[in-house]
Design an enzyme around this catalytic site. Structure first.
Site, mmCIF file in Angstrom:
data_model
loop_
_atom_site.group_PDB
_atom_site.id
_atom_site.type_symbol
_atom_site.label_atom_id
_atom_site.label_comp_id
_atom_site.label_asym_id
_atom_site.label_seq_id
_atom_site.Cartn_x
_atom_site.Cartn_y
_atom_site.Cartn_z
ATOM 1 N N PRO A 1 6.285 -3.869 12.895
ATOM 2 C CA PRO A 1 7.322 -2.861 12.729
ATOM 3 C C PRO A 1 7.049 -1.870 11.605
ATOM 4 C CG PRO A 1 8.314 -5.010 13.031
ATOM 5 C CD PRO A 1 6.830 -5.235 12.944
ATOM 6 N N ASN A 2 7.322 -0.629 11.908
ATOM 7 C CA ASN A 2 7.296 0.498 10.962
ATOM 8 C C ASN A 2 5.896 0.967 10.583
ATOM 9 O OD1 ASN A 2 10.223 0.684 10.656
ATOM 10 N ND2 ASN A 2 10.037 -1.301 9.650
ATOM 11 N N ARG B 1 6.033 6.987 5.576
ATOM 12 C CA ARG B 1 6.989 6.075 4.938
ATOM 13 C C ARG B 1 6.438 5.594 3.601
ATOM 14 N NH1 ARG B 1 7.672 -0.283 6.153
ATOM 15 N NH2 ARG B 1 5.472 -0.406 6.550
ATOM 16 N N TYR C 1 2.243 2.756 0.461
ATOM 17 C CA TYR C 1 1.314 2.545 1.577
ATOM 18 C C TYR C 1 0.243 3.626 1.717
ATOM 19 C CZ TYR C 1 4.887 -0.868 2.861
ATOM 20 O OH TYR C 1 5.767 -1.918 2.846
ATOM 21 N N ASN D 1 -1.434 -7.162 10.877
ATOM 22 C CA ASN D 1 -0.488 -6.771 9.847
ATOM 23 C C ASN D 1 0.878 -6.774 10.528
ATOM 24 O OD1 ASN D 1 1.161 -5.710 7.917
ATOM 25 N ND2 ASN D 1 -0.123 -3.926 7.472
ATOM 26 N N ALA E 1 7.136 -6.482 8.281
ATOM 27 C CA ALA E 1 8.232 -7.330 7.800
ATOM 28 C C ALA E 1 8.345 -8.639 8.578
ATOM 29 C CB ALA E 1 9.541 -6.552 7.877
ATOM 30 N N GLU F 1 -5.060 -12.086 8.435
ATOM 31 C CA GLU F 1 -3.794 -11.409 8.095
ATOM 32 C C GLU F 1 -4.080 -10.326 7.058
ATOM 33 O OE1 GLU F 1 -1.024 -14.177 6.377
ATOM 34 O OE2 GLU F 1 0.440 -12.614 5.863
ATOM 35 N N HIS G 1 -2.316 -7.159 4.589
ATOM 36 C CA HIS G 1 -1.203 -6.355 4.069
ATOM 37 C C HIS G 1 -1.782 -5.244 3.213
ATOM 38 C CE1 HIS G 1 1.654 -9.078 5.694
ATOM 39 N NE2 HIS G 1 0.940 -10.066 5.215
ATOM 40 N N ARG H 1 5.499 -7.361 -5.339
ATOM 41 C CA ARG H 1 6.706 -6.657 -4.890
ATOM 42 C C ARG H 1 7.912 -7.613 -4.879
ATOM 43 N NH1 ARG H 1 5.392 -3.461 0.414
ATOM 44 N NH2 ARG H 1 7.355 -2.458 -0.180
#
Ligand code: DQA
Length: 149
Positions: free
Chosen positions: A12-13, A20, A25, A76, A79, A100, A102, A109
């Protein structure tokens, strides 16, 4: 699907990459990341199947679809990393290497980003290396592929 295909899954996103929160990012778009993934993969003799979905079930379906046929999976999950037992269970059933990724350093964070449901069932985790993390993950899949092959 050919055994030489690395499947790159984005959650998502991530379709909004570049727009964003660029301070977190970066300014690259997902299309830019895809192009760099293809270049790195091609150098290792691999193809890339690059996908993005905002929907948990679509990602679960994708993982199941390629779980035995891909050279490896780079994921990735956005969320969903921090929430999805369903995606974790799908990854646990994968027979090929799963890395994985990120983009941001999730450990630096908010606390809710510190736990990943995927990390315990992934073969490797790359965090906080920016979008270069995708290239590093593909290089790792290529390494594992050649070591296994
Ligand atoms: C992310 C980190 C997640 O916590 C976040 O929800 C994302 C992107 C990253 O690439 O840094 O969407 O996976």
């Amino acid at each position: 699907m050919a055994q030489q295909t690395v499947v790159v899954l984005n959650g998502p996103n991530l379709n909004l990459l570049g727009e964003r929160e660029p301070e977190v990012y970066g300014h690259e778009t997902l299309a830019d990341v895809e192009a760099r993934c293809r270049t790195v993969a091609a150098a290792a003799g691999l193809e890339v199947d690059f996908r993005q979905s905002n929907h948990e079930g679509v990602l679960v379906d994708a993982v199941q679809e390629v779980r035995t046929s891909a050279a490896g999976i780079v994921i990735n999950a956005g969320a969903l990393t921090h929430t999805s037992v369903a995606l974790r269970d799908a990854v646990a059933a994968v027979a090929v290497p799963v890395i994985e990724v990120h983009i941001s350093n999730v450990h630096a964070r908010e606390a809710f980003r510190h736990h990943s449901y995927l990390s315990a069932v992934a073969d490797g985790v790359i965090v906080g290396c920016g979008t270069q993390g995708y290239e590093l993950a593909i290089a790792r899949v290529a390494q594992l592929q050649s070591a296994l092959g």
